[in-house]
Design a protein around this motif. Structure first.
Motif, PDB file in Angstrom:
ATOM      1  N   ALA A   1       0.904  -1.053   0.004  1.00  0.00           N
ATOM      2  CA  ALA A   1      -0.109   0.206   0.176  1.00  0.00           C
ATOM      3  C   ALA A   1       0.763   1.220  -0.076  1.00  0.00           C
ATOM      4  CB  ALA A   1      -0.789   0.123   1.168  1.00  0.00           C
ATOM      5  N   PRO A   2       0.549   2.285  -0.914  1.00  0.00           N
ATOM      6  CA  PRO A   2       1.393   3.395  -0.911  1.00  0.00           C
ATOM      7  C   PRO A   2       1.549   4.281   0.242  1.00  0.00           C
ATOM      8  CG  PRO A   2      -0.428   3.754  -2.381  1.00  0.00           C
ATOM      9  CD  PRO A   2      -0.487   2.253  -1.786  1.00  0.00           C
ATOM     10  N   ARG A   3       0.387   4.246   1.010  1.00  0.00           N
ATOM     11  CA  ARG A   3       0.236   5.145   2.051  1.00  0.00           C
ATOM     12  C   ARG A   3       0.238   4.468   3.468  1.00  0.00           C
ATOM     13  NH1 ARG A   3      -4.154   9.486   0.414  1.00  0.00           N
ATOM     14  NH2 ARG A   3      -3.871  10.236   2.815  1.00  0.00           N
ATOM     15  N   GLU A   4       0.378   5.212   4.661  1.00  0.00           N
ATOM     16  CA  GLU A   4       0.004   4.421   5.934  1.00  0.00           C
ATOM     17  C   GLU A   4      -1.052   4.994   6.150  1.00  0.00           C
ATOM     18  OE1 GLU A   4       3.433   5.733   8.079  1.00  0.00           O
ATOM     19  OE2 GLU A   4       2.729   7.914   8.386  1.00  0.00           O
ATOM     20  N   ILE A   5      -1.801   4.077   7.469  1.00  0.00           N
ATOM     21  CA  ILE A   5      -2.863   4.484   8.023  1.00  0.00           C
ATOM     22  C   ILE A   5      -2.622   5.219   9.159  1.00  0.00           C
ATOM     23  CG2 ILE A   5      -5.129   3.611   8.963  1.00  0.00           C
ATOM     24  CD1 ILE A   5      -4.731   1.051   7.288  1.00  0.00           C
ATOM     25  N   VAL A   6      -3.159   6.395   9.431  1.00  0.00           N
ATOM     26  CA  VAL A   6      -2.972   7.238  10.631  1.00  0.00           C
ATOM     27  C   VAL A   6      -4.330   7.513  11.420  1.00  0.00           C
ATOM     28  CG1 VAL A   6      -2.041   9.422  11.371  1.00  0.00           C
ATOM     29  CG2 VAL A   6      -0.870   8.439   9.316  1.00  0.00           C
ATOM     30  N   LEU A   7      -4.369   7.204  12.716  1.00  0.00           N
ATOM     31  CA  LEU A   7      -5.431   7.505  13.380  1.00  0.00           C
ATOM     32  C   LEU A   7      -5.422   7.882  14.814  1.00  0.00           C
ATOM     33  CD1 LEU A   7      -6.846   4.698  15.192  1.00  0.00           C
ATOM     34  CD2 LEU A   7      -5.509   3.908  13.211  1.00  0.00           C
ATOM     35  N   GLU A   8      -6.255   8.592  15.339  1.00  0.00           N
ATOM     36  CA  GLU A   8      -6.303   9.051  16.621  1.00  0.00           C
ATOM     37  C   GLU A   8      -7.088   8.019  17.331  1.00  0.00           C
ATOM     38  OE1 GLU A   8      -4.670  11.599  18.405  1.00  0.00           O
ATOM     39  OE2 GLU A   8      -3.518  12.158  16.676  1.00  0.00           O
ATOM     40  N   SER A   9      -6.352   7.622  18.408  1.00  0.00           N
ATOM     41  CA  SER A   9      -7.329   6.412  19.293  1.00  0.00           C
ATOM     42  C   SER A   9      -7.389   6.992  20.640  1.00  0.00           C
ATOM     43  CB  SER A   9      -6.605   5.165  18.941  1.00  0.00           C
ATOM     44  OG  SER A   9      -7.523   4.257  19.768  1.00  0.00           O
ATOM     45  N   GLY A  10      -8.406   6.810  21.217  1.00  0.00           N
ATOM     46  CA  GLY A  10      -8.758   6.875  22.509  1.00  0.00           C
ATOM     47  C   GLY A  10      -8.226   5.634  23.560  1.00  0.00           C
ATOM     48  N   GLN A  11      -7.814   4.849  22.870  1.00  0.00           N
ATOM     49  CA  GLN A  11      -7.127   3.289  23.478  1.00  0.00           C
ATOM     50  C   GLN A  11      -5.749   3.786  24.017  1.00  0.00           C
ATOM     51  OE1 GLN A  11      -7.632   0.892  19.829  1.00  0.00           O
ATOM     52  NE2 GLN A  11      -8.654  -0.552  20.985  1.00  0.00           N
ATOM     53  N   SER A  12      -5.361   2.957  25.036  1.00  0.00           N
ATOM     54  CA  SER A  12      -4.166   3.378  25.609  1.00  0.00           C
ATOM     55  C   SER A  12      -3.035   2.604  24.947  1.00  0.00           C
ATOM     56  CB  SER A  12      -4.273   2.570  27.043  1.00  0.00           C
ATOM     57  OG  SER A  12      -4.093   1.287  27.075  1.00  0.00           O
ATOM     58  N   ALA A  13      -1.778   2.922  24.985  1.00  0.00           N
ATOM     59  CA  ALA A  13      -0.735   2.169  24.489  1.00  0.00           C
ATOM     60  C   ALA A  13      -0.561   0.685  24.830  1.00  0.00           C
ATOM     61  CB  ALA A  13       0.943   2.962  24.670  1.00  0.00           C
ATOM     62  N   GLU A  14      -0.841   0.529  25.932  1.00  0.00           N
ATOM     63  CA  GLU A  14      -0.837  -1.077  26.137  1.00  0.00           C
ATOM     64  C   GLU A  14      -2.024  -1.648  25.218  1.00  0.00           C
ATOM     65  OE1 GLU A  14      -1.155   1.465  28.507  1.00  0.00           O
ATOM     66  OE2 GLU A  14       0.910   1.460  28.980  1.00  0.00           O
ATOM     67  N   GLU A  15      -3.382  -1.172  25.373  1.00  0.00           N
ATOM     68  CA  GLU A  15      -4.406  -1.848  24.573  1.00  0.00           C
ATOM     69  C   GLU A  15      -3.956  -1.929  23.112  1.00  0.00           C
ATOM     70  OE1 GLU A  15      -8.254  -0.477  26.791  1.00  0.00           O
ATOM     71  OE2 GLU A  15      -7.426   1.057  25.484  1.00  0.00           O
ATOM     72  N   VAL A  16      -3.129  -1.060  22.465  1.00  0.00           N
ATOM     73  CA  VAL A  16      -2.682  -1.154  21.074  1.00  0.00           C
ATOM     74  C   VAL A  16      -1.721  -2.042  20.933  1.00  0.00           C
ATOM     75  CG1 VAL A  16      -1.729   0.143  19.076  1.00  0.00           C
ATOM     76  CG2 VAL A  16      -3.489   1.322  20.540  1.00  0.00           C
ATOM     77  N   GLU A  17      -0.958  -2.010  21.755  1.00  0.00           N
ATOM     78  CA  GLU A  17       0.320  -3.041  21.813  1.00  0.00           C
ATOM     79  C   GLU A  17      -0.156  -4.361  21.929  1.00  0.00           C
ATOM     80  OE1 GLU A  17       4.445  -4.002  23.986  1.00  0.00           O
ATOM     81  OE2 GLU A  17       3.330  -1.983  24.426  1.00  0.00           O
ATOM     82  N   SER A  18      -1.274  -4.629  22.866  1.00  0.00           N
ATOM     83  CA  SER A  18      -1.692  -5.911  22.846  1.00  0.00           C
ATOM     84  C   SER A  18      -2.529  -6.404  21.764  1.00  0.00           C
ATOM     85  CB  SER A  18      -2.808  -6.052  24.255  1.00  0.00           C
ATOM     86  OG  SER A  18      -3.371  -7.117  24.138  1.00  0.00           O
ATOM     87  N   ALA A  19      -3.299  -5.527  20.946  1.00  0.00           N
ATOM     88  CA  ALA A  19      -3.869  -5.863  19.929  1.00  0.00           C
ATOM     89  C   ALA A  19      -2.857  -6.346  18.583  1.00  0.00           C
ATOM     90  CB  ALA A  19      -4.757  -4.771  19.544  1.00  0.00           C
ATOM     91  N   VAL A  20      -1.902  -5.366  18.741  1.00  0.00           N
ATOM     92  CA  VAL A  20      -0.784  -6.014  17.423  1.00  0.00           C
ATOM     93  C   VAL A  20      -0.121  -7.114  17.674  1.00  0.00           C
ATOM     94  CG1 VAL A  20       1.238  -4.995  16.740  1.00  0.00           C
ATOM     95  CG2 VAL A  20      -0.401  -3.196  17.139  1.00  0.00           C
TER      96      VAL A  20
END
Length: 75
Positions: free
Chosen positions: A10-29
Motif C-alpha cells: 500500500a503506498p500510504r500508511e494509515i494514521v488514526l487518533e485513538s482513545g485506546q491506551s498504548a498498552e491496549e494497542v500494543e496488545s492488539a498488535v
C-alpha cells in the motif's frame, strides 16, 4: 494517541487518533502478529473501527498520548 500503521503493498500508511491506551494497542498488535487474531482491530476517536489483515502489517508506530488543548493562547 496517534497510531500509524504501515500496510504491505500500500503506498500510504494509515494514521488514526485513538482513545485506546498504548498498552491496549500494543496488545492488539501482539495478538495479530502472534496468530491469535487474523485482523488488527483498532477504534479511532470518532468510533470508527479500523481492520487490517495481520499478514499485511508492515509496521505499527504508537505515538505518545497527547493532551487536549482547550482555550485560547496568548499572542
Amino acid at each position: 494517541m496517534e497510531v500509524k500503521i504501515g500496510v504491505q503493498h500500500a503506498p500510504r500508511e494509515i494514521v488514526l487518533e485513538s482513545g485506546q491506551s498504548a498498552e491496549e494497542v500494543e496488545s492488539a498488535v501482539s495478538d495479530a502478529l502472534g496468530g491469535k487474531s487474523q485482523l488488527l482491530s483498532l477504534v479511532d476517536d470518532h468510533g470508527r473501527k479500523i481492520l487490517v489483515p495481520a499478514d499485511r502489517l508492515a509496521y505499527v508506530e504508537i505515538g505518545e498520548p497527547t493532551a487536549r488543548k482547550v482555550g485560547f493562547g496568548a499572542l
